[in-house]
Motif scaffolding. Structure first.
Motif, PDB file in Angstrom:
ATOM      1  N   GLY A 120      -7.315 -17.476   4.606  1.00 50.62           N
ATOM      2  CA  GLY A 120      -8.757 -17.319   4.699  1.00 50.62           C
ATOM      3  C   GLY A 120      -9.268 -15.952   4.293  1.00 50.62           C
ATOM      4  N   CYS A 121      -8.399 -15.110   3.721  1.00 50.74           N
ATOM      5  CA  CYS A 121      -8.799 -13.769   3.294  1.00 50.74           C
ATOM      6  C   CYS A 121      -8.708 -13.678   1.774  1.00 50.74           C
ATOM      7  CB  CYS A 121      -7.907 -12.717   3.936  1.00 50.74           C
ATOM      8  SG  CYS A 121      -8.025 -12.667   5.734  1.00 50.74           S
ATOM      9  N   ASP A 122      -9.714 -13.066   1.170  1.00 50.59           N
ATOM     10  CA  ASP A 122      -9.731 -12.952  -0.285  1.00 50.59           C
ATOM     11  C   ASP A 122      -8.821 -11.816  -0.750  1.00 50.59           C
ATOM     12  OD1 ASP A 122     -11.096 -10.434  -0.119  1.00 50.59           O
ATOM     13  OD2 ASP A 122     -12.961 -11.524   0.177  1.00 50.59           O
ATOM     14  N   ARG A 127     -11.602  -4.778  -2.893  1.00 52.83           N
ATOM     15  CA  ARG A 127     -11.098  -4.638  -1.520  1.00 52.83           C
ATOM     16  C   ARG A 127      -9.716  -3.999  -1.526  1.00 52.83           C
ATOM     17  NH1 ARG A 127     -12.392  -6.239   3.257  1.00 52.83           N
ATOM     18  NH2 ARG A 127     -10.808  -6.243   4.849  1.00 52.83           N
ATOM     19  N   ARG A 128      -8.876  -4.463  -2.445  1.00 51.83           N
ATOM     20  CA  ARG A 128      -7.519  -3.928  -2.528  1.00 51.83           C
ATOM     21  C   ARG A 128      -7.551  -2.432  -2.814  1.00 51.83           C
ATOM     22  NH1 ARG A 128      -4.801  -7.438  -6.068  1.00 51.83           N
ATOM     23  NH2 ARG A 128      -5.474  -6.242  -7.858  1.00 51.83           N
ATOM     24  N   LEU A 129      -8.382  -2.033  -3.774  1.00 47.63           N
ATOM     25  CA  LEU A 129      -8.497  -0.605  -4.092  1.00 47.63           C
ATOM     26  C   LEU A 129      -8.966   0.183  -2.875  1.00 47.63           C
ATOM     27  CD1 LEU A 129     -10.110  -0.752  -7.646  1.00 47.63           C
ATOM     28  CD2 LEU A 129      -7.776  -0.045  -7.082  1.00 47.63           C
ATOM     29  N   ARG A 130      -9.988  -0.321  -2.214  1.00 47.71           N
ATOM     30  CA  ARG A 130     -10.518   0.373  -1.029  1.00 47.71           C
ATOM     31  C   ARG A 130      -9.466   0.484   0.065  1.00 47.71           C
ATOM     32  NH1 ARG A 130     -14.366  -3.038   2.050  1.00 47.71           N
ATOM     33  NH2 ARG A 130     -12.465  -3.519   3.160  1.00 47.71           N
ATOM     34  N   ASP A 131      -8.800  -0.630   0.370  1.00 44.06           N
ATOM     35  CA  ASP A 131      -7.834  -0.635   1.469  1.00 44.06           C
ATOM     36  C   ASP A 131      -6.600   0.208   1.162  1.00 44.06           C
ATOM     37  OD1 ASP A 131      -9.583  -2.313   2.748  1.00 44.06           O
ATOM     38  OD2 ASP A 131      -8.325  -4.110   2.563  1.00 44.06           O
TER      39      ASP A 131
END
Length: 188
Positions: A120-122, A127-131
């Motif tokens: 259920g998570c994209d 998002r990947r770059l941010r995280d």
């Protein structure tokens, strides 16, 4: 610390700074020991990247680790005490913080082969770059403080788990090779 691999139990925690290759190590350990791997990140996040309450997370971990054989990989130091209650061994991957920061930076650009997001998570690149790049900043800022905290929790000694510290790729390779040769010898 080199401990004979045949001393390794059947309930194992793998912890280390982001980028220390916990998932890679746990997968390799699983193939040698025949134990299932519990990737804590896959169970922590709720759909839409929502965090569980501490009570929900503790209960879920109790369910996940109720069996007699598993390798749990991931940090979540706030609940490490819970996992230590059942663990027989803790393997701390202590890669240099610069190495971990580089790996997290590269993960921001491209996910490792086989990686999948929690249900259920994209997996949006933004998002990947941010995280991942947020992890780079945290790793550079903390410079090993998280693993010092982990060592302190393990050292409290309210458990029976044995701590194994592997500080380099060479040490992890030797550990796994020794485990492989011991397991094969035991089977023969």
């Amino acid at each position: 610390m080199e401990v004979p691999a045949n001393v390794i139990g059947r309930r194992i925690l793998v912890i280390g700074t982001a980028g220390a290759r916990k998932t890679t190590f746990a997968t390799a350990l699983s193939s040698r020991r025949g134990l299932p791997v519990v990737h804590l990140d896959l169970h922590y996040w709720r759909p839409g990247w929502v965090r569980p309450s501490e009570d929900e997370w503790r209960e879920q971990q109790q369910n996940l680790l109720s069996g007699d054989a598993w390798i749990a990989e991931g940090n979540y130091l706030g609940t490490l005490d819970l996992r230590l209650e059942r663990a027989q061994d803790v393997i701390l991957l202590e890669a240099p913080w610069v190495t971990c920061a580089r790996r997290a930076f590269l993960r921001g650009i491209k996910r490792p082969a086989g990686w999948r997001p929690p249900a259920g998570c994209d997996d949006l690149i933004s998002r990947r770059l941010r995280d991942e790049w947020g992890l780079v900043i945290a790793i550079c800022r903390d410079r090993g403080a998280e693993m010092e905290r982990a060592r302190a929790i393990v050292a409290e000694g309210k458990h029976e788990a044995v701590l194994h510290v592997l500080g380099s790729n060479e040490a992890t390779g030797k550990f796994l090779a020794h485990l492989q040769s011991t397991t094969l010898a035991d089977e023969g």
